[in-house]
Design an enzyme around this catalytic site. Structure first.
Site: not given
Length: 259
Positions: A162, A166
């Site tokens: 994740y 990002k």
């Protein structure tokens, strides 16, 4: 019209929100609608946006829910065609779709890696490509707002893939800001801290919750409504007319904390 109303007024604008049927996406959609924008919720789960759509319509706004999957470019192209047939063009794009997992690094398999990277990064790439191309052709400029995360800058435990996805969103945001400024298209990102939502509620408990609060000067989680001001500001051609390529933290001071 007062000075503040003129500064943040989005009347006549059309906003498309990927992941608009989620907790954070829905709150941002309502904020844009309350500022006068027509709102299109774009999501795989249309049911999740019904309450937000009804809330907007009860307040006198315009909203629609359109099926779109960020992993399927054809659905994104169909979605923008539907929006343009209804309202003419898209002025504001918010990329809020995302997935997460708490799998330890050595246990992450290729399927999980591909799923998270595809939704969180490739999905933003594709949505920006399709909607940005339309904005360029329309020649009216626009505002693209990507949703990043504090984990994009500070390596956090339990969210390895994740965090990398990002970080890629931040880079993509700055790249497009540079490339599209000449078309009057501003591209920015909001970098939320810890906001409990469906994708992370399983890991925001117990010891991790205490650790987050200890590292957050405001000593609490964020409320979805606390993203409203930032998204409306970035969407406004007047209030944020000289803002592009920015990654805006909304994190209770998390990224300012050291020892």
């Amino acid at each position: 019209m007062s000075y503040l109303e003129e500064l943040f007024n989005l009347k006549g604008k059309t906003a498309a929100i990927f992941g608009g049927c989620g907790v954070l996406g829905g709150e941002m959609a309502i904020a844009l609608a309350n500022s006068g924008a027509r709102v299109a919720f774009l999501d795989r789960n249309k049911e999740g946006g019904i309450k937000c759509k009804e809330k907007i319509e009860r307040a006198g706004g315009e909203a629609t829910i359109i099926y779109a999957d960020v992993l399927k470019k054809e659905t994104i192209e169909t979605a923008i065609d539907e929006i343009r047939s209804m309202w003419g063009r898209v002025d504001i794009l918010v990329n809020a779709a995302g997935v997460n997992s708490a799998t330890p690094f050595l246990e992450i398999d290729e399927n999980e890696w591909e799923q998270i990277m595809s939704v969180n990064l490739k999905g933003v790439f594709t949505a920006c490509q399709v909607f940005g191309n339309a904005m360029i052709k329309d020649g009216k400029g626009g505002s693209i707002i990507n949703i990043s995360s504090v984990s994009s800058e500070i390596p956090l435990s339990k969210v390895f893939t994740y965090s990398i996805s990002k970080a890629g969103v931040n880079n993509l945001t700055k790249y497009l800001a540079r490339e599209w400024a000449k078309y009057g298209i501003r591209v920015n990102a909001i970098m939320p801290g810890f906001f409990p939502a469906s994708q992370n509620k399983k890991i925001l408990t117990g010891e991790r919750r205490r650790a987050i609060f200890n590292h957050t000067p405001m000593n609490r989680f964020g409320e979805p409504c606390e993203l409203a001001g930032t998204v409306v500001w970035l969407a406004s051609d007047k209030a944020a007319s000289f803002v592009t390529g920015a990654i805006i933290p909304v994190d209770g001071g998390f990224t300012a904390m050291t020892i």
